[in-house]
Write a protein that holds these residues in place. Structure first.
Motif, PDB file in Angstrom:
ATOM      1  N   ASN A  62       0.846  -1.197   0.000  1.00 22.32           N
ATOM      2  CA  ASN A  62       0.000   0.000   0.000  1.00 22.32           C
ATOM      3  C   ASN A  62       0.873   1.236   0.000  1.00 22.32           C
ATOM      4  N   ALA A  63       0.255   2.378  -0.136  1.00 22.62           N
ATOM      5  CA  ALA A  63       1.001   3.624  -0.294  1.00 22.62           C
ATOM      6  C   ALA A  63       1.475   4.202   1.032  1.00 22.62           C
ATOM      7  N   THR A  64       0.937   3.726   2.140  1.00 24.02           N
ATOM      8  CA  THR A  64       1.273   4.271   3.450  1.00 24.02           C
ATOM      9  C   THR A  64       2.333   3.412   4.127  1.00 24.02           C
ATOM     10  N   ARG A  65       3.417   4.053   4.571  1.00 25.40           N
ATOM     11  CA  ARG A  65       4.465   3.325   5.269  1.00 25.40           C
ATOM     12  C   ARG A  65       4.216   3.361   6.768  1.00 25.40           C
ATOM     13  N   MET A  66       4.595   2.286   7.430  1.00 25.32           N
ATOM     14  CA  MET A  66       4.550   2.192   8.884  1.00 25.32           C
ATOM     15  C   MET A  66       5.980   2.297   9.390  1.00 25.32           C
ATOM     16  N   ILE A  67       6.299   3.417  10.023  1.00 27.59           N
ATOM     17  CA  ILE A  67       7.675   3.742  10.394  1.00 27.59           C
ATOM     18  C   ILE A  67       7.726   4.164  11.856  1.00 27.59           C
ATOM     19  N   GLY A  68       8.726   3.661  12.575  1.00 24.58           N
ATOM     20  CA  GLY A  68       8.939   4.134  13.935  1.00 24.58           C
ATOM     21  C   GLY A  68       9.371   3.032  14.881  1.00 24.58           C
ATOM     22  N   PRO A  69       9.714   3.415  16.118  1.00 26.06           N
ATOM     23  CA  PRO A  69      10.135   2.435  17.116  1.00 26.06           C
ATOM     24  C   PRO A  69       8.968   1.581  17.596  1.00 26.06           C
ATOM     25  N   VAL A  70       9.288   0.373  18.038  1.00 29.20           N
ATOM     26  CA  VAL A  70       8.273  -0.611  18.414  1.00 29.20           C
ATOM     27  C   VAL A  70       8.662  -1.267  19.735  1.00 29.20           C
ATOM     28  N   VAL A  71       7.648  -1.546  20.556  1.00 29.82           N
ATOM     29  CA  VAL A  71       7.815  -2.392  21.743  1.00 29.82           C
ATOM     30  C   VAL A  71       6.797  -3.521  21.651  1.00 29.82           C
ATOM     31  N   LEU A  72       7.283  -4.767  21.855  1.00 31.84           N
ATOM     32  CA  LEU A  72       6.416  -5.936  21.777  1.00 31.84           C
ATOM     33  C   LEU A  72       6.454  -6.716  23.085  1.00 31.84           C
ATOM     34  N   GLU A  73       5.379  -7.456  23.335  1.00 30.21           N
ATOM     35  CA  GLU A  73       5.391  -8.523  24.325  1.00 30.21           C
ATOM     36  C   GLU A  73       5.463  -9.839  23.559  1.00 30.21           C
ATOM     37  N   THR A  74       6.471 -10.651  23.854  1.00 29.20           N
ATOM     38  CA  THR A  74       6.659 -11.922  23.161  1.00 29.20           C
ATOM     39  C   THR A  74       6.930 -13.024  24.182  1.00 29.20           C
ATOM     40  N   SER A  75       6.992 -14.256  23.687  1.00 31.63           N
ATOM     41  CA  SER A  75       7.323 -15.380  24.573  1.00 31.63           C
ATOM     42  C   SER A  75       8.774 -15.319  25.033  1.00 31.63           C
ATOM     43  N   GLU A 106      10.488  -0.358  12.958  1.00 31.94           N
ATOM     44  CA  GLU A 106       9.808  -0.827  11.751  1.00 31.94           C
ATOM     45  C   GLU A 106       9.846   0.230  10.655  1.00 31.94           C
ATOM     46  N   ASN A 107       9.903  -0.242   9.415  1.00 32.06           N
ATOM     47  CA  ASN A 107       9.859   0.645   8.249  1.00 32.06           C
ATOM     48  C   ASN A 107       9.379  -0.196   7.067  1.00 32.06           C
ATOM     49  N   HIS A 108       8.063  -0.252   6.889  1.00 36.24           N
ATOM     50  CA  HIS A 108       7.509  -1.116   5.836  1.00 36.24           C
ATOM     51  C   HIS A 108       6.194  -0.536   5.322  1.00 36.24           C
ATOM     52  N   SER A 109       5.940  -0.797   4.043  1.00 40.38           N
ATOM     53  CA  SER A 109       4.663  -0.397   3.450  1.00 40.38           C
ATOM     54  C   SER A 109       3.740  -1.592   3.294  1.00 40.38           C
ATOM     55  N   GLY A 110       4.283  -2.799   3.371  1.00 38.64           N
ATOM     56  CA  GLY A 110       3.445  -3.986   3.289  1.00 38.64           C
ATOM     57  C   GLY A 110       2.577  -4.131   4.529  1.00 38.64           C
ATOM     58  N   SER A 111       1.318  -4.434   4.317  1.00 40.95           N
ATOM     59  CA  SER A 111       0.379  -4.669   5.408  1.00 40.95           C
ATOM     60  C   SER A 111       0.089  -6.167   5.458  1.00 40.95           C
ATOM     61  N   THR A 112       0.439  -6.806   6.560  1.00 43.35           N
ATOM     62  CA  THR A 112       0.394  -8.257   6.669  1.00 43.35           C
ATOM     63  C   THR A 112      -0.757  -8.705   7.568  1.00 43.35           C
ATOM     64  N   VAL A 113      -1.461  -9.723   7.117  1.00 47.49           N
ATOM     65  CA  VAL A 113      -2.578 -10.290   7.879  1.00 47.49           C
ATOM     66  C   VAL A 113      -2.271 -11.757   8.155  1.00 47.49           C
ATOM     67  N   LEU A 114      -2.477 -12.180   9.405  1.00 48.34           N
ATOM     68  CA  LEU A 114      -2.252 -13.558   9.789  1.00 48.34           C
ATOM     69  C   LEU A 114      -3.418 -14.434   9.357  1.00 48.34           C
ATOM     70  N   GLY A 115      -3.098 -15.643   8.905  1.00 51.59           N
ATOM     71  CA  GLY A 115      -4.142 -16.604   8.623  1.00 51.59           C
ATOM     72  C   GLY A 115      -4.780 -17.105   9.907  1.00 51.59           C
ATOM     73  N   GLU A 116      -5.936 -17.735   9.780  1.00 56.01           N
ATOM     74  CA  GLU A 116      -6.639 -18.254  10.951  1.00 56.01           C
ATOM     75  C   GLU A 116      -5.770 -19.296  11.651  1.00 56.01           C
ATOM     76  N   GLY A 117      -5.521 -19.082  12.933  1.00 58.36           N
ATOM     77  CA  GLY A 117      -4.711 -20.010  13.705  1.00 58.36           C
ATOM     78  C   GLY A 117      -3.221 -19.722  13.683  1.00 58.36           C
TER      79      GLY A 117
END
Length: 265
Positions: A148-161, A169-180
């Motif tokens: 897409n035309a909009t970029r997602m840029i900036g610092p990130v904090v996650l909770e992970t295992s 992050e610096n990406h224009s791709g928008s990703t969707v997880l499959g079911e499960g």
């Protein structure tokens, strides 16, 4: 050790000199996919970080740089890939397809993998361009990415295992997880996969895909050692960590978490 044009050679002295612990616990082989084409935001630092930490823990790292058209290394205990521009993805597509079955088999067999940004997308089901063209991926991760035309840029904090993880992050791709499909982490600050569902990256068994640059591993020693534990057990049968002083890394990590979450609050 590292590999240039398919020949294993010693790592630079400055990497080996960072460890006082003798490397006598066995070899761990790291394969870096397409370091020239897919490492535009410092993702090569992830491989260098793991090689250094293996030395500190008393193991011998053997790094194989896999380039398009080169023969596949005889051994792979952990595989890494980074981000790249669309042109870089195009240059590696044929070689990636050539090794697709091999990579699927390695993933199914439990080989740990860390794939960042562009390589994360290529390990998914498909990438759909802005023009609507569907480009198939390897299907190791059940994710679909749309440009897409909009970029997602900036610092990130996650909770992970692996605990809290920080990155950029610096990406224009928008990703969707499959079911499960399990995400790599939940977003506490930043946009993540698509800026709407609170997920970041994806994880299937020991394969992790993420948009986090930085590179991600030097600022997150818990994640780095979590991956190394998987690789070392595969390579040598056990993980025997050494004494590593991560004071500076933890301070930098915690400072970013506090700053970003305070700003978000």
């Amino acid at each position: 050790m590292t590999e240039q044009q398919g020949v294993a050679v010693a790592l630079p002295d400055d990497v080996a000199a960072m460890a006082d612990v003798p490397a006598d616990k066995g070899e761990v082989h790291l394969v870096h996919l397409y370091p020239r084409e897919m490492s535009i935001y410092g993702d090569l630092g992830n491989t260098r970080c793991l090689a250094a930490r293996l030395r500190w823990h008393g193991y011998t790292p053997v790094v194989h740089d896999h380039h398009p058209g080169a023969r596949w290394p005889e051994r792979a205990d952990i595989i890494l890939g980074g981000g790249g521009q669309d042109s870089g993805q195009v240059r590696v597509t044929d070689d990636l397809a050539r090794h697709a079955d091999r990579l699927r088999a390695l993933a199914a067999d439990g080989v740990p993998m860390l794939m960042i940004c562009g390589m994360y997308q290529l390990l998914g089901e498909a990438f759909i361009t802005v023009e609507g063209q569907r480009l198939p991926g390897l299907g190791i991760l059940d994710v679909t990415t749309r440009g897409n035309a909009t970029r997602m840029i900036g610092p990130v904090v996650l909770e992970t295992s692996f605990g809290p993880v920080v990155g950029y992050e610096n990406h224009s791709g928008s990703t969707v997880l499959g079911e499960g499909q399990e995400s790599f982490g939940r977003v506490r600050h930043g946009q993540g996969n698509n800026g709407t569902d609170g997920t970041e990256g994806a994880r299937t068994q020991h394969v992790i895909g993420s948009y986090l640059h930085g590179p991600i591993l030097p600022a997150n020693p818990g994640l780095a050692d979590g991956l190394l534990a998987l690789a070392a057990r595969r390579a040598t049968g056990e993980w025997v960590p050494g004494e590593v002083d991560d004071t500076l890394a933890h301070r930098a990590h915690q400072a970013q978490v506090r700053r970003l979450l305070r700003t978000a609050g």
